[in-house]
Write an enzyme that holds these catalytic residues in place. Structure first.
Site, mmCIF file in Angstrom:
data_model
loop_
_atom_site.group_PDB
_atom_site.id
_atom_site.type_symbol
_atom_site.label_atom_id
_atom_site.label_comp_id
_atom_site.label_asym_id
_atom_site.label_seq_id
_atom_site.Cartn_x
_atom_site.Cartn_y
_atom_site.Cartn_z
ATOM 1 N N ASP A 60 74.179 -1.838 39.495
ATOM 2 C CA ASP A 60 73.117 -2.308 40.387
ATOM 3 C C ASP A 60 71.729 -2.036 39.819
ATOM 4 O O ASP A 60 71.567 -1.301 38.838
ATOM 5 C CB ASP A 60 73.220 -1.599 41.743
ATOM 6 C CG ASP A 60 74.545 -1.834 42.431
ATOM 7 O OD1 ASP A 60 75.161 -2.890 42.175
ATOM 8 O OD2 ASP A 60 74.965 -0.961 43.226
ATOM 9 N N TYR A 124 82.092 6.847 36.095
ATOM 10 C CA TYR A 124 80.714 7.010 36.567
ATOM 11 C C TYR A 124 80.441 8.487 36.832
ATOM 12 O O TYR A 124 81.310 9.220 37.305
ATOM 13 C CB TYR A 124 80.489 6.239 37.875
ATOM 14 C CG TYR A 124 80.355 4.742 37.710
ATOM 15 C CD1 TYR A 124 79.096 4.155 37.544
ATOM 16 C CD2 TYR A 124 81.467 3.917 37.738
ATOM 17 C CE1 TYR A 124 78.969 2.788 37.405
ATOM 18 C CE2 TYR A 124 81.350 2.536 37.601
ATOM 19 C CZ TYR A 124 80.093 1.980 37.438
ATOM 20 O OH TYR A 124 79.962 0.620 37.304
#
Length: 296
Positions: A60, A124
């Site tokens: 994002d 992540y």
């Protein structure tokens, strides 16, 4: 007659100034995506074919990457040899020198290789700084690279227990963004790793104290839109005592994004894509590519 080869590249970026990993639609003005700049750099190599980059992981706006990946095809005239991996990395980085984007590795891969669908897993890491009431109290190098919390302490034991609730195979619909543009993506994901561990403390001499960091690591084959930020926000809320372990289980079992509590989503700035893993055999060139390379 032309030679064409497919390359897989790994790249890193600081996401603060970009709209996200993927390219921005032509009708939208403002910040470009990382993909826009990568494709511009590839065009500077003057390929004969139209440039089209396929990115493995759609991060994002504001999210960073230490290792994202993508593939693309490159076609050159017969009298020009194919780029070696090292030369390709150097050439692309030359054209990216004004951006906070850097190519780290490149591989020649088979013509049917796909960076997104061949990925085995994605990892992540989310970084949190404790005891920082305002981001201005962070060193400049950290201000857009973590989530600063006023709390000096979190109930790490409760957060770790909550992380075990999320680990494994579940329907993660409750952790999908309400405004997801991929509503039909399978919400059942297997979270192979969900753990919390101390990060490296930052010694801030100006404020005469250490800033403690905590890191949240998540690994899965794939994730839903904003799933990692929503999981992180929920774990922090457990650590702060804002939601209980039982309530977290209820949120997960609801399988409804509207069941997720408002105003606890972790901000983008602390999130890093750190690994995209492939089978090593997938990173070997196809026989056709090997022959073309040796002939060049």
């Amino acid at each position: 007659m032309c030679n064409q080869t497919r390359y897989l590249i790994f790249f890193q970026y600081i996401g603060t100034k970009y709209s996200g990993a993927v390219k921005v639609p032509p009708h939208q003005l403002g910040k470009k995506g990382v993909q826009d700049h990568l494709e511009d750099a590839i065009r500077r190599l003057r390929p004969l074919n139209p440039v089209s980059l396929s990115i493995s992981s759609r991060t994002d706006r504001g999210v960073h990457a230490l290792s994202n990946s993508a593939h693309f095809d490159l076609q050159r005239k017969n009298d020009k040899p194919l780029f070696t991996e090292d030369v390709l990395v150097e050439a692309l980085n030359f054209h990216l020198k004004d951006e906070e984007i850097s190519i780290t590795r490149a591989y020649r891969v088979p013509a049917d290789f796909h960076a997104r669908f061949r990925a085995l897993s994605r990892t992540y890491v989310y970084r949190i700084a404790l005891g920082v009431s305002h981001r201005s109290q962070l060193p400049l190098t950290e201000r857009n690279m973590c989530w600063n919390l006023r709390n000096t302490e979190l109930d790490v034991g409760a957060m770790s227990e909550a992380a075990t609730v999320l680990a494994g195979t579940h329907d993660f619909s409750s952790f999908r963004a309400v405004n997801s543009d991929l509503p039909f993506k399978n919400p059942v994901k297997t979270l192979d790793v969900a753990r919390i561990h101390p990060g490296r403390a930052f010694v801030c001499e100006h404020f005469h104290r250490e800033i403690p960091f905590w890191e949240f690591t998540f690994r899965s084959k794939s994730f839903l839109y904003k799933q990692v930020r929503r999981m992180t926000g929920a774990l922090v809320a457990v650590g702060q005592g804002r939601i209980s372990l039982g309530e977290l289980k209820e949120i997960l079992e609801a399988r409804d994004s509207l069941a997720y509590p408002p105003n606890i989503v972790a901000p983008a700035c602390g999130l890093f894509l750190t690994r995209v893993d492939y089978n090593q055999s997938d990173l070997l060139p196809s026989p056709q590519t090997s022959t073309a390379a040796s002939d060049g």
